[in-house]
Design an enzyme around this catalytic site. Structure first.
Site, mmCIF file in Angstrom:
data_model
loop_
_atom_site.group_PDB
_atom_site.id
_atom_site.type_symbol
_atom_site.label_atom_id
_atom_site.label_comp_id
_atom_site.label_asym_id
_atom_site.label_seq_id
_atom_site.Cartn_x
_atom_site.Cartn_y
_atom_site.Cartn_z
ATOM 1 N N GLY A 102 -17.020 2.451 -2.313
ATOM 2 C CA GLY A 102 -17.825 3.659 -2.210
ATOM 3 C C GLY A 102 -19.186 3.585 -2.858
ATOM 4 N N SER A 121 -13.087 -3.809 1.281
ATOM 5 C CA SER A 121 -13.995 -3.070 0.389
ATOM 6 C C SER A 121 -15.457 -3.355 0.729
ATOM 7 C CB SER A 121 -13.719 -3.413 -1.082
ATOM 8 O OG SER A 121 -12.458 -2.940 -1.478
ATOM 9 N N PRO A 122 -15.839 -3.287 2.021
ATOM 10 C CA PRO A 122 -17.214 -3.650 2.388
ATOM 11 C C PRO A 122 -18.266 -2.679 1.852
ATOM 12 C CG PRO A 122 -16.104 -2.663 4.253
ATOM 13 C CD PRO A 122 -15.047 -2.868 3.197
ATOM 14 N N TYR A 166 0.846 -1.190 0.000
ATOM 15 C CA TYR A 166 0.000 0.000 0.000
ATOM 16 C C TYR A 166 0.883 1.243 0.000
ATOM 17 C CZ TYR A 166 -3.919 -3.048 1.417
ATOM 18 O OH TYR A 166 -4.873 -4.035 1.497
ATOM 19 N N LEU A 193 -21.690 1.585 -2.348
ATOM 20 C CA LEU A 193 -22.797 1.343 -1.428
ATOM 21 C C LEU A 193 -23.070 2.520 -0.486
ATOM 22 C CD1 LEU A 193 -22.120 -2.416 -0.627
ATOM 23 C CD2 LEU A 193 -23.969 -1.474 -2.024
ATOM 24 N N THR A 194 -22.276 3.585 -0.609
ATOM 25 C CA THR A 194 -22.600 4.797 0.145
ATOM 26 C C THR A 194 -23.748 5.556 -0.504
ATOM 27 O OG1 THR A 194 -21.098 6.254 -1.096
ATOM 28 C CG2 THR A 194 -20.173 5.056 0.804
ATOM 29 N N GLY A 195 -23.995 5.269 -1.787
ATOM 30 C CA GLY A 195 -25.044 5.978 -2.512
ATOM 31 C C GLY A 195 -24.588 7.275 -3.148
ATOM 32 N N LYS A 196 -23.298 7.618 -2.978
ATOM 33 C CA LYS A 196 -22.843 8.907 -3.517
ATOM 34 C C LYS A 196 -22.584 8.855 -5.022
ATOM 35 C CE LYS A 196 -17.905 8.279 -2.344
ATOM 36 N NZ LYS A 196 -16.798 8.843 -1.558
#
Length: 314
Positions: free
Chosen positions: A212, A207-208, A62, A214-217
């Site tokens: 990003g 990556s749950p 990383y 599933l945040t809806g953004k």
């Protein structure tokens, strides 16, 4: 669910959710230095620790080691225990157990620690056999350089080979870190999740929030950029909108929880340990809102059904 948590390795005792640090120092995928900085990450780290999120997952690759260095630097500035998991990348030119032990020593130096809580094999890459790496892991435990042994991205057969090699020496396989979220539930079908439950192996979900999504953004009109945009394109985002709406509706029924908080709670309800990434304090605050409450069995089943429907190919 309680039985699943109680059967986990002691290194995960009391840990319901962790923090992923893939974005810490990563410029290629996450754009470190553009939109968030070292100071943002330092503030985020301190907030997480003060809020009880003290399990941090990193890796030598990383940010080409920068994630480990930043984490080590931040830990030195706080009081209290912090649990650290990192990973060994079995590049094709790494051919012996000595390569793993050397890599672990380098990670420890970057992290400013004498021991990590969990050391994981990042991917099951050839040509070295899984058993060889497990022999190196056994030596790392015996030397006191890691408390626990884990793997990452291992399928059922690979995980069982690692489990059996360790068990012969009385060392448990603590975890298998895999991608797991409402848009990728393959571990539920490929025997990995059931084997983890049966054997007391913690399923760590990276990556749950589906990077990003599933945040809806993100919407079909506003897709993510770069690598994430290629994976989750406009057509895909259009298809999964019913799931995003379900997350919103269920969240509203739980006092205004966000889609991200509902999606993380779903992972926890499945018995897995989510490690959502954070780039700033606001994201950490958002993730914390996934704790302290539970979806009902009916809500979990509803999300299961919708997720199966929107991700079905054809």
């Amino acid at each position: 669910m309680t039985d699943v948590i109680n059967s986990r390795h002691p290194v995960f005792q009391g840990v319901e959710m962790g923090v992923g640090t893939w974005a810490w120092g990563d410029r290629l995928v996450w754009g470190f230095g553009r939109g968030y900085s070292r100071e943002d990450l330092k503030e985020t780290f301190r907030f997480c620790v003060e809020s009880g999120l003290t399990f941090f997952d990193t890796a030598e690759v990383y940010g080409q080691g920068l994630s480990e260095r930043l984490l080590g630097e931040f830990i030195a500035d706080v009081e209290g225990p912090v649990r650290v998991a990192t990973k060994f990348m079995p590049y094709p030119w790494r051919l012996s157990r000595r390569d793993l032990l050397r890599a672990l020593q380098n990670s420890l130096r970057r992290l400013r620690r004498e021991q990590v809580d969990l050391y994981q094999i990042h991917w099951p890459l050839p040509p070295v056999r899984i058993e060889v790496w497990m022999e190196a892991m056994i030596e790392a435990v015996q030397r006191g350089w890691t408390l626990a042994v884990g793997v990452s991205n291992y399928n059922y057969d690979q995980m069982m080979r690692a489990y059996e090699a360790l068990t012969r020496h009385g060392i448990p396989l603590a975890s298998n870190q895999v991608e797991y979220h409402l848009l990728d539930r393959s571990v539920e079908q490929n025997r990995v999740m059931q084997a983890c439950r049966d054997l007391g192996i913690t399923l760590i979900a990276y990556s749950p929030l589906a990077m990003g999504v599933l945040t809806g953004k993100y919407t079909p009109e506003n897709p993510p950029q770069g690598f994430r945009g290629r994976r989750y394109n406009r057509q895909y985002l259009k298809r999964v909108q019913p799931l995003i709406q379900a997350l919103r509706d269920i969240g509203a029924a739980h006092g205004g929880r966000t889609p991200a908080q509902v999606a993380l709670n779903w992972v926890i309800c499945k018995g897995a340990l989510p490690i959502p990434g954070v780039k700033n304090r606001a994201q950490a605050e958002q993730n914390l809102g996934a704790l302290g409450w539970r979806l009902s069995d009916e809500e979990v089943a509803k999300l299961d059904e919708i997720s199966e429907r929107v991700t079905r190919i054809g």
